[in-house]
Design an enzyme around this catalytic site. Structure first.
Site, PDB file in Angstrom:
ATOM      1  N   TYR A 179       0.819  -1.221   0.000  1.00 19.69           N
ATOM      2  CA  TYR A 179       0.000   0.000   0.000  1.00 19.69           C
ATOM      3  C   TYR A 179       0.851   1.269   0.000  1.00 19.69           C
ATOM      4  CZ  TYR A 179      -4.307  -2.644   0.757  1.00 19.69           C
ATOM      5  OH  TYR A 179      -5.376  -3.477   0.614  1.00 19.69           O
TER       6      TYR A 179
ATOM      7  N   GLU B 237       0.536 -29.685  15.934  1.00 22.93           N
ATOM      8  CA  GLU B 237      -0.191 -28.992  14.864  1.00 22.93           C
ATOM      9  C   GLU B 237      -1.436 -28.255  15.358  1.00 22.93           C
ATOM     10  OE1 GLU B 237      -1.437 -31.425  11.550  1.00 22.93           O
ATOM     11  OE2 GLU B 237      -2.677 -29.842  10.705  1.00 22.93           O
TER      12      GLU B 237
ATOM     13  N   ASP C 227      -1.625 -34.169  12.440  1.00 25.96           N
ATOM     14  CA  ASP C 227      -2.644 -35.070  11.929  1.00 25.96           C
ATOM     15  C   ASP C 227      -1.995 -36.068  10.956  1.00 25.96           C
ATOM     16  OD1 ASP C 227      -4.688 -33.800  13.324  1.00 25.96           O
ATOM     17  OD2 ASP C 227      -5.212 -32.497  11.646  1.00 25.96           O
TER      18      ASP C 227
END
Lengths: 371, 371
Positions: A106, A204, A256
């Protein structure tokens, strides 16, 4: 960075960052001065150009390079943007300010040459990565903060963080709430004062992190529990690496049991293609994968979900990924493709809420020689 | 809950939660005993059945109800699952343990009746919400932890958090790093000890939160900066409400200028349809929206992105949403549909990195009578 002098080393890195930026600008100047068309040479950043660095034990860029030259309008515009960005970064370091990648994008709207404004944030992000590569320092050394903040830490570790408001001494069990210690954007502002830890356990999911903390796993096993929070932020990976290198602690990763989680492990251990130039700074090649392993799905009869098509594609692409070309991963991935199932960390709860801390982790960590 | 006795109140809530659960089981028992088919009656949970509670100033469920009855196999199975869940929760409270929604889903695999096992996590989540509604307590009182943790706090506030490892006294500027104080899963374990704050500023994005902290906005304006991190977790909304109610602090919300961010504001201020039964616990109806407003896009000539089709649909659906039926929101949403643009918080950087803290926020907060 050594453990005992982070302040002076942080300053050194910043000084080096500033020098490297000025040097890059000086190179452009010299090229102009000699009547040459300015250009900048970078390693080619594709999967086929990452190679294993035996010495460092991580994946880094290979020998192939691409050149950005001002011999086209498009190329000239790219170099103009680089020069504007270098000027901004050098000023930011002078003033001891910092900013985010998005702010940089920006900010370019306020630059006086419209040609130098970025069209997309991808363009400004890419430029900062280019500048990291050519200068050999990290964007944190340019004082570019990541958008995503680091995750949180709980364990027998006392740190000192330099903040803009002075130093803060924090014990990551005694001086924090249940939520733990929040890793700052630049973890090189952290000095390790003292610890009673035996190993680092990266986790995780938030649900599993909270289970381990509720069950007192960090206390019972002298473990520093680092919450990854999905794909870990750079700050989290950097802190993990420093815990390993400076405190000589083994690092294990608990995720996982699906291909996306193996990639999370891969980014902790071996770095990512996108940030292969930072592997030595961010990756912990000695990190080991605890689970969930496809073999666990079979051995513990875990509740599962079927593999989706995109899971299967991701597993197949991991078989081709240089980071996963080990006997362990080939065996586990082949097994998973065979059983066509995946399981989450929290699926261990099917055997009771304490199974993970009383049985699963102690047995696995003993097998791995960690506890 | 009052500010000075959180410990006893937390215990009271837990005791109440346990009693309510037992009472629900007793009701089923009595229904059986009287030869009636067991059933459970709940408010209908759709948008058309939320009404504005004038006294509380939040949206709550209306008068329409639905009945779960054991007069079908499907209905009987639902009530069986409820009874198993009640037994688990009562035991969990007895043992002062806690668990996550996902763990509950997996735990059901270990229940001895296969009929009582949940088929999907949606089913177990829904059941816990049902139990919240019929018992009149929150799932935190059942010791069900959310997956998503709360965000972080920086400001002139000293708190005491009861943890499983003892009380922790933490000043949210002096005793924390740049990352701030991490809100625990159940913020009712927090007692407010002392503060010098004038107001609470909730901030959507991490990049803007870091900008405010770097620029010292929390110090200069005696502001408690709460990072929402996108759609805020229940813990974050609960803490915000308690800061308002117990410390009598005005709350303002600072988000991106797009329809998804207005929903974030809506969930802080008025609650959500999904959790309308918890509005009095989670919502802060006195919260005010600071920006980014569509009018800001025009007034400050901010860098923008065009509205996508889904943005336009979301804005149109907000015009129909009872939470947004005020002159302010109708005017701003109509304007945005007209200019067809959206802008992010960090787009303010186009006017320089200090514009947001030197100009935008001070001027806006003065207009709103906050500073």
């Amino acid at each position: 960075m050594s453990a005992d002098t982070p302040e002076s080393d942080t300053r050194l890195n910043e000084e080096k960052a500033r020098e490297q930026l000025i040097e890059l600008a000086a190179e452009f100047y010299d090229q102009f001065d000699h009547g040459d068309i300015p250009e900048m040479t970078l390693p080619t950043r594709t999967k086929s150009n990452i190679v294993f660095d035996e010495e460092a034990g991580v994946w880094v860029y290979g020998d192939r390079t691409s050149t950005r030259s001002a011999n086209s309008v498009r190329g000239a515009r790219k170099l103009l943007k680089a020069v504007y960005a270098v000027e901004f970064l050098a000023q930011q370091l002078d003033e001891n300010r910092s900013s985010t990648l998005r702010e940089l994008y920006y900010l370019s709207e306020s630059w006086d040459s419209e040609e130098a404004q970025f069209n997309t944030q991808d363009e400004s992000n890419q430029l900062i990565e280019d500048l990291e590569i050519v200068s050999g320092v990290t964007r944190e050394d340019f004082h570019m903060r990541p958008e995503e903040s680091g995750a949180k830490v709980m364990g027998p570790l006392k740190i000192r963080e330099q903040t803009r408001r002075g130093d803060r001494d924090i014990h990551c069990q005694e001086d924090v709430g249940q939520g733990g210690y929040q890793i700052p954007n630049n973890p090189d502002t952290i000095e390790f004062l003292d610890n009673d830890a035996e190993f680092v356990l990266c986790v995780e999911t938030g649900g599993m992190r909270d289970r381990l903390v509720e069950n007192g796993f960090d206390v019972d096993y002298d473990s520093i529990v680092v919450h990854l929070g999905g794909q870990p932020a750079r700050a989290t990976r950097r802190l993990t690496k420093r815990l390993h290198d400076e405190l000589d602690l083994p690092v294990v990763v608990f995720c996982d049991g699906d291909p996306w989680s193996y990639r999370i492990f891969g980014s902790v251990a071996y770095g990512s293609i996108k940030s292969a130039h930072l592997s030595e700074y961010l990756a912990t090649p000695e990190a080991k994968y605890v689970g969930i392993r496809p073999q666990d799905i079979v051995d513990y009869d875990l509740p599962t979900d079927p593999l989706s098509d995109s899971d299967v594609n991701a597993l197949e692409s991991e078989l081709e990924d240089p980071r996963f070309q080990t006997d362990f991963w080939e065996e586990q991935i082949e097994l998973q493709l065979d059983i066509e199932k995946k399981a989450e960390q929290q699926a261990l709860a099917a055997q009771g809420l304490d199974f993970v801390t009383d049985t699963y982790l102690p047995e696995r960590l003993e097998d791995m020689g960690i506890v």
